[in-house]
Every structure is written in C-alpha cells, then in structure tokens.
Design an enzyme around this catalytic site. Structure first.
Site, mmCIF file in Angstrom:
data_model
loop_
_atom_site.group_PDB
_atom_site.id
_atom_site.type_symbol
_atom_site.label_atom_id
_atom_site.label_comp_id
_atom_site.label_asym_id
_atom_site.label_seq_id
_atom_site.Cartn_x
_atom_site.Cartn_y
_atom_site.Cartn_z
ATOM 1 N N ASP A 67 0.842 -1.199 0.000
ATOM 2 C CA ASP A 67 0.000 0.000 0.000
ATOM 3 C C ASP A 67 0.877 1.251 0.000
ATOM 4 O O ASP A 67 2.093 1.163 0.131
ATOM 5 C CB ASP A 67 -0.978 -0.011 1.185
ATOM 6 C CG ASP A 67 -0.287 -0.203 2.535
ATOM 7 O OD1 ASP A 67 0.958 -0.181 2.594
ATOM 8 O OD2 ASP A 67 -0.997 -0.384 3.544
ATOM 9 N N ASN A 136 -7.674 -0.496 13.898
ATOM 10 C CA ASN A 136 -9.108 -0.623 13.621
ATOM 11 C C ASN A 136 -9.411 -1.872 12.791
ATOM 12 O O ASN A 136 -10.500 -2.015 12.245
ATOM 13 C CB ASN A 136 -9.620 0.628 12.899
ATOM 14 C CG ASN A 136 -8.942 0.851 11.552
ATOM 15 O OD1 ASN A 136 -8.113 0.047 11.131
ATOM 16 N ND2 ASN A 136 -9.292 1.932 10.876
ATOM 17 N N HIS A 138 -7.765 -2.744 10.015
ATOM 18 C CA HIS A 138 -7.496 -2.655 8.576
ATOM 19 C C HIS A 138 -6.315 -3.534 8.186
ATOM 20 O O HIS A 138 -5.445 -3.849 8.992
ATOM 21 C CB HIS A 138 -7.323 -1.204 8.099
ATOM 22 C CG HIS A 138 -6.071 -0.511 8.493
ATOM 23 N ND1 HIS A 138 -6.015 0.849 8.725
ATOM 24 C CD2 HIS A 138 -4.803 -0.949 8.683
ATOM 25 C CE1 HIS A 138 -4.780 1.192 9.020
ATOM 26 N NE2 HIS A 138 -4.018 0.134 9.015
ATOM 27 N N GLU A 143 -9.982 -0.325 4.797
ATOM 28 C CA GLU A 143 -10.535 0.185 6.045
ATOM 29 C C GLU A 143 -11.900 -0.454 6.359
ATOM 30 O O GLU A 143 -12.619 -0.867 5.438
ATOM 31 C CB GLU A 143 -10.724 1.700 5.928
ATOM 32 C CG GLU A 143 -9.423 2.493 5.732
ATOM 33 C CD GLU A 143 -8.722 2.818 7.046
ATOM 34 O OE1 GLU A 143 -8.658 1.939 7.935
ATOM 35 O OE2 GLU A 143 -8.223 3.942 7.180
HETATM 36 C C1 GLP Z 1 -0.562 1.232 8.259
HETATM 37 C C2 GLP Z 1 -0.196 0.492 6.962
HETATM 38 C C3 GLP Z 1 -0.418 -0.961 7.091
HETATM 39 C C4 GLP Z 1 0.230 -1.413 8.367
HETATM 40 C C5 GLP Z 1 -0.594 -0.907 9.524
HETATM 41 C C6 GLP Z 1 -0.052 -1.236 10.890
HETATM 42 O O1 GLP Z 1 -1.686 2.027 8.079
HETATM 43 N N1 GLP Z 1 -0.881 0.997 5.827
HETATM 44 O O2 GLP Z 1 0.079 -1.634 5.964
HETATM 45 O O3 GLP Z 1 0.324 -2.804 8.389
HETATM 46 O O4 GLP Z 1 -0.868 0.450 9.409
HETATM 47 O O5 GLP Z 1 1.015 -0.383 11.218
HETATM 48 P P1 GLP Z 1 1.938 -0.616 12.488
HETATM 49 O O6 GLP Z 1 2.688 -1.855 12.228
HETATM 50 O O7 GLP Z 1 2.854 0.586 12.540
HETATM 51 O O8 GLP Z 1 1.055 -0.701 13.654
#
Ligand code: GLP
Length: 248
Positions: A67, A136, A138, A143
């Site tokens: 992403d 959340n 995702h 989302e």
């Molecule tokens: C972000 C990214 C995701 C990631 C997630 C968790 O929004 N777009 O691909 O896996 O949030 O992030 P973190 O590992 O910093 O908690």
C-alpha cells in the site's frame, strides 16, 4: 488461522524472519508482498542480516508494495516507498527492477491502481503476503466499512489511520490511500500476519473471535487456509507467566 504466541517483539520478529526464509527457500522467483509500519521493522532487519550471510538466496526475490499513502512525494520520509527501500530493498540486496508498487505521486490514482491490478494478474499470485494489523482492523488500507473492495483501489482513510506514526516525519499529509484489495491479498499462497504491542490488544481480541465482518477487514483472513498469525504477549494481553495482563 494458526496463531503462535511469542514472549516479546524480538522473539516474534525472529520467528517471522525464520518463516519468511523457509518460504523463500522453496523457489527462487518468490513474489513477496510486504507491509510497512512499525510491526515488521525488526523482522526485516533480521532478514537483512541473513541476506548479508547468504545474498544468493535473496537475489531473485520479487517484492510488491502492499500500500501507499496517496499524495506523498516518493522520497518523503513517511512514504511506504521510502520505508521499503530503506528496510528491505537496499539491505536485502534486491535490484530495484524487482520491486514494484503504487506510485504515490500519480495524478490519476485510479489508473495507478489499474496498473498494479494488471501487474498482479500478469505476475502473481503473491507467494507470501506479510501483513500488519491496523488498530481498527485494517489490512493495508482496506478500512472497516459496509463494503470492501476486492482489487487494488484508492481508499478513503479514517482519522485514526491518518494519525499513524509513520506520517510524523512527513511535511505533506496524505489525502487518501492506495492499496491492494482483499481478494488480491486472499489469493496469496500464504499469509503472515504480525501483531505486536499493547496498543493492538483490542484488535487482537476481535481477530481471535473468529467472526467475519467487513467492519473488521482482518477477520477475512479466517477464509484463507494458509494464514499464520504471530503475536507477542503484549498484543495478546498476556504477562510472561501466561496470565492475562491487567488492562491499562
Ligand atoms: C498502516 C499500513 C499498514 C500497516 C498498519 C499497521 O496504516 N498501511 O500496511 O500494516 O498500518 O502499522 P503498524 O505496524 O505501525 O502498527
């Protein structure tokens, strides 16, 4: 979903790296789809150490970016592009030609999503998809909501997602996300979901309820026969003794 619990973030990261190494040993042209964020950083560092010892094992890997934040310049310190170049592409010794992903700066994000969708049709499926869990629920930028998108698309981001620490160093704030869709993720041969830290407790509790809902996109991983979840005790709300931790 097979769920394995580790004492701490380091132990989880070492186990994740070992699993990825086993997967990439199966065939040389593996296509890895990789998430960014804080959760996989130590895993990727552990992989980098292995790549220094056995560069040949990494030379023919292909990497697809899961992403991207829409509207950030590509060299922005908060972009997923910068993250993957710094934590994966350079340290693992992967040729930039073998790295593909959404361009954040395209002025036609829908066409950019079509380009990635078609690339995946030609070059997929993903062999191993490494995911983090959004607070959340995702996955990528899929989302929660009344409906989910199967293929790569421009995503509207929630306020919670826009507050992600990755963006703290960015001068420009994204206005949308670009992400693979849930069908593309679920068509991966194998999925590895990493869950770490006390701030993921609520999301982890919901994940293990094993109820599928578009309101919690990670719950769709229950539909995939080869999903492995690695989590640490902080995320699972367990103290080192194995007893449930007191809620903060
Ligand atoms: C972000 C990214 C995701 C990631 C997630 C968790 O929004 N777009 O691909 O896996 O949030 O992030 P973190 O590992 O910093 O908690």
């Amino acid at each position: 979903m097979k769920i394995s619990l580790y004492d701490d973030h380091e132990a989880m990261s070492r186990a994740a790296a070992a699993l990825i190494v086993r997967e990439i040993a199966r065939q040389s042209e593996n296509l890895l789809c990789l998430a960014t964020g804080s959760t996989p950083t130590r895993t990727y560092a552990s992989m980098a150490a292995r790549a220094r010892r056995s560069p040949a094992a990494f030379a023919r890997l292909r990497v697809l970016k899961l992403d991207e934040w829409g509207g950030l310049p590509e060299n922005d310190p908060g972009s997923c592009e910068t993250y993957l170049r710094e934590h994966v592409i350079q340290p693992w010794g992967i040729s930039p030609r073998r790295f593909t992903g959404f361009s954040a700066v395209s002025d036609r994000p829908e066409s950019e999503c079509d380009r990635i969708r078609q690339w995946l049709v030609r070059n997929g499926p993903i062999d191993l998809c490494v995911l983090g869990l959004g607070r959340n629920g995702h996955l990528g930028f899929n989302e929660p909501g009344p409906l989910l998108h199967p293929v790569a698309h421009r995503a509207t981001l929630t306020a919670e997602t826009l507050a992600h620490p990755m963006l703290e160093r960015s001068a420009t704030k994204p206005t949308f996300g670009l992400t693979l869709g849930l069908a593309e993720i679920l068509q991966s041969r194998r999925i590895l979901l990493l869950v770490s830290g006390a701030h993921k407790q609520a999301a982890f509790q919901r994940l293990v309820r094993n109820e599928i809902s578009t309101d919690f996109p990670a719950s769709l991983l229950a539909l995939h026969p080869q999903t492995t979840v690695l989590c640490d005790r902080a995320a699972a709300a367990l103290e080192p003794s194995g007893k449930p931790a007191t809620q903060p």
